[in-house]
Design an enzyme around this catalytic site. Structure first.
Site, PDB file in Angstrom:
ATOM      1  CD  GLU A  86      -2.773  -1.060   2.525  1.00 53.67           C
ATOM      2  OE1 GLU A  86      -3.713  -0.263   2.632  1.00 53.67           O
ATOM      3  OE2 GLU A  86      -2.437  -1.845   3.428  1.00 53.67           O
ATOM      4  CB  ALA A 113      -6.265 -14.713   2.868  1.00 50.51           C
ATOM      5  CG  MET A 211       1.017 -10.077  -1.354  1.00 48.09           C
ATOM      6  SD  MET A 211      -0.147  -9.155  -2.401  1.00 48.09           S
ATOM      7  CE  MET A 211      -0.249 -10.270  -3.827  1.00 48.09           C
TER       8      MET A 211
END
Length: 272
Positions: A86, A113, A211
């Site tokens: 981000e 996840a 990630m």
């Protein structure tokens, strides 16, 4: 770079909102945030109100800290996390872990996840992280070290607590959940890996790729916390099946696994 004063300001602000003293920290990954809805007597604090917290925009992340009781244990749950992709610095990504430590939290459960690289795993499986590979060529501890927070050169021979993993395996057995175990590779994102990159990651010895998680685990270990990592394998990594990947599918599969995941975490808290 955050300093101790920033950590104390964030901690004191959180403590001003609740009279509960959390003992376990939870970082909830994409599509797994509704575990926080099970917390009793909750105090929810938006990240935007907490001094020095970054502002996340990732899809599937609610961006609030929830403090309350879950299966008899007082917990602080991050409903949504900050990601390197981000554009946040690793200092911003891991700042909440420093604050959890300052709140007195010693045990941290980190969830995510991610994609399965090991072809004997399947979407919908849960995987205990036994170890990790940092493929991002950066580290949240780069920069001046504050000896009050941890040693300059932390030992990472056991990042993910064997003791907590054994408890998790016992709980999973009781609940009849088959729990995979494996190595998690950290990929910066936001692109999913190419088929060639996934082949490389498998060759390097990873079972799953995602990630997040690794920066938080490194900082938690620096702060001498006990860490348990759990991955929800939402898809086969790119190139294993001949189909494109999308984030909606990741959120959907994480949602389907939710009952199993919530049961496991609740059982864990009870057994800890």
């Amino acid at each position: 770079m955050h300093n101790i004063q920033d950590i104390i300001e964030a901690r004191d602000f959180i403590l001003s909102k609740t009279d509960q003293s959390p003992k376990v920290g939870l970082i909830l990954g994409s599509g797994l945030g509704n575990l926080a809805d099970e917390i009793e007597n909750p105090t929810s604090i938006p990240y935007s109100e907490i001094p020095h917290f970054a502002k996340s925009s990732a899809i599937g992340h609610a961006n609030e800290l929830v403090i309350g009781t879950l299966n008899g244990k007082t917990v602080a749950a991050m409903k949504g996390r900050f990601h390197y992709y981000e554009g946040f610095s690793l200092d911003e990504v891991t700042f909440p872990v420093r604050v959890m430590k300052a709140l007195g939290i010693e045990n941290l459960i980190v969830t995510n996840a991610c994609g399965a690289v090991n072809t004997s795993f399947a979407p919908g499986d849960l995987m205990l992280i036994t170890d990790h590979i940092n493929l991002v060529a950066s580290n949240p501890l780069i920069g001046p070290n504050n000896d009050e927070l941890g040693t300059r050169f932390p030992d990472l021979s056991e990042v993910y607590s064997k003791e907590l993993r054994n408890i998790a395996l016992e709980v999973a057995k009781k609940q009849n959940i088959s729990l995979q175990q494996g190595v998690y590779a950290w990929w910066s994102g936001p692109t999913y890996e190419t088929p060639a990159e996934v082949r490389m990651i498998r060759t390097l010895g990873a079972d799953a790729v995602g990630m997040s998680t690794v920066p938080e685990a490194i900082v938690a270990k620096h702060g001498n916390m006990k860490i348990l990592g759990i991955s929800c394998l939402t898809n086969m990594a790119c190139g294993i099946l001949d189909q494109p990947l999308n984030h909606e599918e990741v959120i959907e599969v994480a949602g389907q696994v939710n009952t199993k995941f919530v049961g496991l975490i609740k059982g864990l808290l009870e057994a800890m």
